[in-house]
Design a protein around this motif. Structure first.
Motif, short mmCIF file in Angstrom:
data_model
loop_
_atom_site.label_atom_id
_atom_site.label_comp_id
_atom_site.label_asym_id
_atom_site.label_seq_id
_atom_site.Cartn_x
_atom_site.Cartn_y
_atom_site.Cartn_z
N GLY A 131 -6.02 -18.08 -17.46
CA GLY A 131 -5.24 -19.21 -17.94
C GLY A 131 -5.38 -19.43 -19.43
N ARG A 132 -4.71 -20.47 -19.88
CA ARG A 132 -4.68 -20.78 -21.30
C ARG A 132 -5.35 -22.12 -21.57
NH1 ARG A 132 1.15 -20.14 -23.73
NH2 ARG A 132 -0.12 -20.39 -25.59
N GLY A 133 -5.54 -22.41 -22.84
CA GLY A 133 -6.08 -23.69 -23.24
C GLY A 133 -7.52 -23.60 -23.70
N LYS A 134 -7.74 -23.78 -24.99
CA LYS A 134 -9.08 -23.68 -25.56
C LYS A 134 -10.05 -24.68 -24.94
CE LYS A 134 -11.58 -24.25 -29.92
NZ LYS A 134 -11.46 -24.62 -31.35
N LEU A 135 -9.55 -25.87 -24.61
CA LEU A 135 -10.45 -26.89 -24.07
C LEU A 135 -11.04 -26.47 -22.73
CD1 LEU A 135 -8.73 -30.28 -24.95
CD2 LEU A 135 -10.40 -28.94 -26.24
N ARG A 136 -10.35 -25.62 -21.98
CA ARG A 136 -10.91 -25.12 -20.73
C ARG A 136 -12.11 -24.23 -21.02
NH1 ARG A 136 -7.41 -21.79 -17.87
NH2 ARG A 136 -8.88 -22.00 -16.15
N THR A 137 -12.03 -23.44 -22.08
CA THR A 137 -13.17 -22.62 -22.48
C THR A 137 -14.33 -23.51 -22.93
OG1 THR A 137 -11.87 -20.67 -23.10
CG2 THR A 137 -13.98 -20.94 -24.19
N VAL A 138 -14.02 -24.53 -23.72
CA VAL A 138 -15.07 -25.45 -24.19
C VAL A 138 -15.78 -26.09 -23.00
CG1 VAL A 138 -15.52 -27.60 -25.43
CG2 VAL A 138 -13.92 -25.92 -26.38
N ASN A 139 -15.02 -26.65 -22.06
CA ASN A 139 -15.62 -27.34 -20.93
C ASN A 139 -16.37 -26.38 -20.01
OD1 ASN A 139 -14.88 -29.96 -21.61
ND2 ASN A 139 -12.90 -29.80 -20.61
N THR A 140 -15.88 -25.15 -19.89
CA THR A 140 -16.59 -24.16 -19.08
C THR A 140 -17.95 -23.86 -19.69
OG1 THR A 140 -14.53 -23.16 -18.30
CG2 THR A 140 -16.53 -21.82 -18.15
N ALA A 141 -18.00 -23.67 -20.99
CA ALA A 141 -19.28 -23.40 -21.66
C ALA A 141 -20.23 -24.58 -21.51
CB ALA A 141 -19.04 -23.09 -23.14
N LEU A 142 -19.71 -25.79 -21.65
CA LEU A 142 -20.55 -26.98 -21.50
C LEU A 142 -21.13 -27.05 -20.09
CD1 LEU A 142 -18.36 -29.63 -23.36
CD2 LEU A 142 -20.48 -28.60 -24.18
N GLY A 143 -20.32 -26.74 -19.09
CA GLY A 143 -20.81 -26.78 -17.71
C GLY A 143 -21.82 -25.70 -17.41
N LEU A 144 -21.56 -24.47 -17.88
CA LEU A 144 -22.47 -23.36 -17.61
C LEU A 144 -23.83 -23.57 -18.25
CD1 LEU A 144 -20.03 -20.33 -18.12
CD2 LEU A 144 -21.01 -21.09 -15.94
N SER A 145 -23.86 -24.24 -19.39
CA SER A 145 -25.10 -24.36 -20.16
C SER A 145 -25.87 -25.63 -19.89
CB SER A 145 -24.76 -24.32 -21.66
OG SER A 145 -23.96 -25.44 -22.01
N ARG A 146 -25.37 -26.48 -19.00
CA ARG A 146 -25.93 -27.82 -18.87
C ARG A 146 -27.45 -27.82 -18.65
NH1 ARG A 146 -21.98 -29.93 -16.23
NH2 ARG A 146 -21.11 -30.82 -18.12
N ARG A 147 -27.93 -26.92 -17.81
CA ARG A 147 -29.37 -26.93 -17.48
C ARG A 147 -30.24 -26.36 -18.60
NH1 ARG A 147 -29.86 -24.64 -11.38
NH2 ARG A 147 -28.28 -23.18 -12.13
N LEU A 148 -29.62 -25.75 -19.60
CA LEU A 148 -30.41 -25.23 -20.72
C LEU A 148 -30.79 -26.32 -21.71
CD1 LEU A 148 -28.54 -21.87 -21.43
CD2 LEU A 148 -30.76 -22.17 -20.33
N GLY A 149 -30.06 -27.43 -21.70
CA GLY A 149 -30.44 -28.55 -22.55
C GLY A 149 -30.28 -28.31 -24.03
N HIS A 150 -29.15 -27.72 -24.45
CA HIS A 150 -28.91 -27.56 -25.88
C HIS A 150 -28.90 -28.93 -26.57
CE1 HIS A 150 -28.18 -23.41 -25.28
NE2 HIS A 150 -26.94 -23.49 -24.83
N THR A 151 -29.44 -28.97 -27.78
CA THR A 151 -29.41 -30.22 -28.55
C THR A 151 -28.11 -30.36 -29.34
OG1 THR A 151 -30.55 -29.15 -30.40
CG2 THR A 151 -31.92 -30.28 -28.78
N GLY A 152 -27.44 -29.28 -29.56
CA GLY A 152 -26.19 -29.32 -30.30
C GLY A 152 -25.33 -28.11 -30.01
#
Length: 384
Positions: A131-152
């Motif tokens: 699919g398309r849409g940059k925000l989908r990529t952004v939200n996917t990365a945020l979801g995949l990384s949640r348990r890693l606890g990035h500060t930024g």
């Protein structure tokens, strides 16, 4: 401050907001690739990845360019991050490389991620999604990384060239601020030899707002700002960050948003008139929907202090650069206001009729050109 449900909105904001009701993003499968291999069990994603530190997001898509250009873009990012690792050797960094694809392109997307993640000094997590849409990529990365606890999160685009020290300076300033808010690079938009590109270059030269805010093409934002992801109602990631951090009650409403003049980068404007108009249209819908969804104090601060700065009597007159430049700015802003009101009115009518707008096209398929591409002469940087 929450978008879409905030209190303190006027009747016209609520009327306009009812005219935009985007469909929720589809739940699509994500293919993870690490170290050149497809990761069969997403539950083990965190294995071998550092906790905390910064997530570095590089979004792209298969049709954007060929493999060689993707390799060049990733290599350029890795080179820029080398300076970060030299100045802050103890800071964990993880690159999240999003590769979206269209029909029939899944195999190509996965193959490219295999090649791109095969060897890097910084951990690289590739993920392919349809699919398309940059925000989908952004939200996917945020979801995949949640348990890693990035500060930024350091967000950038695949067509940005970083000047020496650009990312290291962003990271330093982010930590100086206590890892809060958002800091961005001073980005220079380089014109191309086309009428649309030259026109936009001239227009942007007279419409620069008095206070700059970070652009998602090169921005480092605190993880808590985007912890819940970016809502489907938002059309731009940097627009979301801006409205979340804008403080209308402060002497400087942009105090949580900072652009660093000594952290510089560049990119090329789009060439084709159709793509330019598509980008402008989506940008305008982003302005309208954000100002409709957030409290009026926030919307008013943005409209008068940034978007329509210089459009007297709606906002303060800006005579910097002389009266001729001020008149040019006023004229461009007046045209922009007319278009803004047209879009807002159309959304209000849609809302009243019970036929809200569901989707806004982005446009700009292809037309890729990176200043960092191998064999391309460096363009001169001109300040804004």
């Amino acid at each position: 401050m929450l978008g879409g449900t905030g209190s303190g909105r006027t009747w016209w904001q609520r009327a306009v907001a009812r005219g935009f009701d985007p469909l929720p993003p589809p739940h699509t499968p994500v293919t993870l690739v690490r170290s050149g291999e497809v990761q069969q069990d997403p539950a083990n994603l965190e294995t071998g990845l550092p906790s905390g530190g910064l997530g570095v997001l590089l979004p792209t898509y298969v049709a954007r360019c060929d493999l060689t250009a993707h390799e060049t873009a990733l290599r350029h990012l890795l080179d820029a991050l080398t300076e970060v690792r030299e100045t802050r050797p103890g800071l964990p960094l993880t690159i999240w490389l999003g590769m979206q694809y269209g029909p029939g392109e899944q195999a190509e997307a996965v193959d490219r991620l295999r090649r791109l993640t095969s060897a890097a000094a910084v951990p690289v997590v590739g993920f392919a999604l349809p699919g398309r849409g940059k925000l989908r990529t952004v939200n996917t990365a945020l979801g995949l990384s949640r348990r890693l606890g990035h500060t930024g999160w350091l967000w950038t685009d695949d067509d940005v060239e970083f000047d020496p020290g650009c990312l290291a300076r962003l990271v330093d300033r982010f930590h100086e601020r206590g890892c809060t808010g958002a800091v961005g690079a001073h980005l220079v938009a380089l014109p191309r030899p086309s009428a649309a590109s030259r026109t936009m270059d001239r227009i942007s030269g007279v419409t620069v707002p008095p206070g700059a805010y970070p652009a998602a093409a090169c921005m480092l934002v605190a993880a808590d700002v985007v912890a819940d992801g970016i809502p489907a109602r938002r059309l731009a990631d940097d627009g979301f960050v801006l409205f979340e951090l804008l403080d209308p009650d402060a002497a400087d409403p942009l105090h949580d948003l900072e652009v660093l003049p000594d952290a510089r980068g560049s990119f090329y404007r789009v060439t084709r008139t159709h793509d330019t108009l598509s980008r402008l249209r989506r940008s305008l819908y982003s302005h309208v929907t954000c100002t409709a969804d957030y409290p009026w104090a926030t919307a008013r601060t943005y409209l008068t202090g940034t978007l329509f700065h210089g459009l007297w009597p709606l906002a303060a007159w800006d005579g910097s650069g002389g009266p001729v430049r001020g008149l040019k700015r006023w004229t461009v802003k007046a045209v922009h206001l007319t278009w803004f009101c047209s879009v807002a009115t159309s959304l209000a009518v849609r809302g009243a009729a019970g036929r809200p707008l569901r989707h806004v096209e982005w446009g700009d398929d292809g037309d890729f050109m990176s200043p960092a591409a191998e064999g391309r002469p460096a363009a001169a940087h001109t300040g804004r």
